[in-house]
Write an enzyme that holds these catalytic residues in place. Structure first.
Site, PDB file in Angstrom:
ATOM      1  N   GLY A  95     108.141  11.656  91.045  1.00  0.00           N
ATOM      2  CA  GLY A  95     109.653  11.530  90.662  1.00  0.00           C
ATOM      3  C   GLY A  95     109.904  12.503  89.783  1.00  0.00           C
ATOM      4  CB  THR A  96     107.904  14.366  86.971  1.00  0.00           C
ATOM      5  OG1 THR A  96     108.040  13.194  86.200  1.00  0.00           O
ATOM      6  CG2 THR A  96     108.091  15.698  86.049  1.00  0.00           C
ATOM      7  CG  ASN A  99     112.753   3.939  83.094  1.00  0.00           C
ATOM      8  OD1 ASN A  99     113.788   4.320  83.039  1.00  0.00           O
ATOM      9  ND2 ASN A  99     111.886   4.034  82.223  1.00  0.00           N
ATOM     10  CD  GLN A 148     111.313   0.763  87.777  1.00  0.00           C
ATOM     11  OE1 GLN A 148     110.295   0.000  88.097  1.00  0.00           O
ATOM     12  NE2 GLN A 148     110.758   1.901  86.954  1.00  0.00           N
ATOM     13  CB  SER A 154     107.540   8.403  92.121  1.00  0.00           C
ATOM     14  OG  SER A 154     106.251   8.773  91.826  1.00  0.00           O
ATOM     15  CG  HIS A 185     103.272   6.020  90.504  1.00  0.00           C
ATOM     16  ND1 HIS A 185     103.056   5.150  89.313  1.00  0.00           N
ATOM     17  CD2 HIS A 185     104.057   6.779  90.268  1.00  0.00           C
ATOM     18  CE1 HIS A 185     103.976   5.726  88.355  1.00  0.00           C
ATOM     19  NE2 HIS A 185     104.380   6.716  88.956  1.00  0.00           N
ATOM     20  CB  THR A 234      97.958  22.552 101.324  1.00  0.00           C
ATOM     21  OG1 THR A 234      97.690  23.857 101.592  1.00  0.00           O
ATOM     22  CG2 THR A 234      97.434  21.597 102.330  1.00  0.00           C
ATOM     23  CB  CYS A 289     107.208   8.731  80.585  1.00  0.00           C
ATOM     24  SG  CYS A 289     106.775   8.637  82.307  1.00  0.00           S
TER      25      CYS A 289
END
Length: 377
Positions: A72-73, A152, A180, A200, A202, A238, A327
């Site tokens: 996401g970042t 979030n 989120q 993201s 995770h 890659t 974060c």
């Protein structure tokens, strides 16, 4: 020994067993570089494009519009920085909200040091964004609007469709951080007027360190990373094939027909917590709009209870919740989201906790959490 209970899924999620199984098989059998032209590379490339198609299908977009990245970042940074720098001749004004994730807010603050003008839209005490205030902020020289899909910390859903409609005849690109909300909400960028969207893995029971950026065809921004010609020259480096494959598997699980059942279960978890607090006579306040939010996030103020002390008591009992964004968890500063809603000088900032549900949580776990919570107050 009591079994531990994880109620911080908004921070990160455990990997789904299917994801782990599929990633293990990928590591064992498909280790080639997707850019190599020999058989090992072609096999890897085939898996890469299969994963891309799976992700694209979840959004009902073209596979060509999916760019794999580190999360996401990176997605937020790419969308914001590359739009700003590549479109500076059109204008230097950007719009976001005061409650965005730090990946957006800190990027916007950086751009301010480079001569860009940023408008940070306020929210009301329920965490909602006024469309009237948005319209007033929109200017002829606005080149980007970046507004998160779901918050979030409070779970509040932003008026994405309405903003997309208002930008239909405006040249500004529309970016949303959907980290989120993806997997919880139905998100079809074409219908919502979204040009750029960050996700993201995770947060959806996939692996850490991988994600994707949806970039609508016709949206022209350069690559944030320079190097090779991977991802059709749109993201050098890659590809993390194992992580990408795991993310695609996670997406296929989360965007399946089971989503409604999961959301219903999380709503029931919320109601069970609130009902018990009321029966016990424990005063509470919901931070956010209970009628307009993600079902897996519940932000509560417990009057007179210091949140950091409460977190420690729960942790000693094997229960994990949080006070807000992971974060900023190591920061002593109060939640910028709650500050935007209530102001700086209020005890709410030190008396609020975030409970977030996810894969593996059961009604029995929620009941034990409530018992320990009540005993800890």
């Amino acid at each position: 020994m009591l079994e531990k209970i994880y109620l911080d899924h908004a921070a990160t999620t455990p990997m789904h067993p299917k994801v782990i199984q599929e990633m293990t098989m990928m590591m064992q059998k498909t280790f080639g570089n997707p850019s190599s032209i020999h058989g090992f590379g072609r096999m890897a490339h085939e898996k890469l494009e299969t994963a891309r198609q799976m992700i694209a299908n979840s959004l009902q977009v073209s596979e060509h519009e999916i760019i794999f990245n580190s999360g996401g970042t990176e997605g937020d940074n790419t969308a914001i920085l590359e739009t700003a720098f590549s479109r500076k001749t059109r204008g230097n004004h950007l719009i976001t909200t005061a409650i965005e994730h730090p990946a957006v807010l800190n990027t916007m603050k950086f751009l301010e040091t480079k001569g860009f003008e940023v408008t940070y839209l306020p929210v009301d005490e329920k965490g909602n964004l006024s469309l009237e205030i948005f319209e007033q902020a929109l200017r002829a020289d606005t080149i980007l609007v970046s507004i998160m899909f779901g918050n979030n910390e409070t779970g509040n859903l932003m008026p994405i469709k309405e903003i997309g409609e208002r930008l239909q005849n405006h040249p500004a690109y529309f970016h949303t951080d959907a980290v989120q909300a993806y997997g919880s909400q139905t998100i079809h960028p074409k219908e919502l007027g979204i040009d750029l969207l960050s996700v993201s893995a995770h947060k959806i029971n996939g692996p850490k360190g991988v994600g994707f950026l949806y970039k609508k065809d016709g949206v022209n921004i350069p690559s944030l990373l320079l190097g090779g010609e991977q991802e059709e020259k749109r993201r050098a480096g890659t590809e993390n094939l194992v992580g990408i494959w795991g993310m695609a598997q996670a997406a296929s699980v989360l965007t399946s027909e089971e989503r409604q059942a999961r959301n219903k279960k999380y709503t029931e978890f919320q109601q069970l917590i609130l009902t018990t607090l009321e029966k016990e006579g424990i005063p509470y306040q919901i931070n956010g709009d209970v009628k307009n939010k993600l079902p897996h996030v519940l932000n509560l103020r417990l009057s007179g209870v210091m949140n950091e002390l409460l977190l420690m008591k729960l942790d000693l009992n094997g229960i994990a919740i949080s006070t807000g964004s992971a974060c900023t968890a190591g920061n002593i500063e109060p939640s910028h989201v709650l500050e935007a809603m209530y102001g700086k000088n209020t005890p709410i900032l030190k008396e609020s906790i975030r409970i977030s549900f996810g894969y593996g949580n059961t009604t029995e776990e929620i009941k034990r959490f409530i018992d320990v919570l009540v005993q800890s107050l």
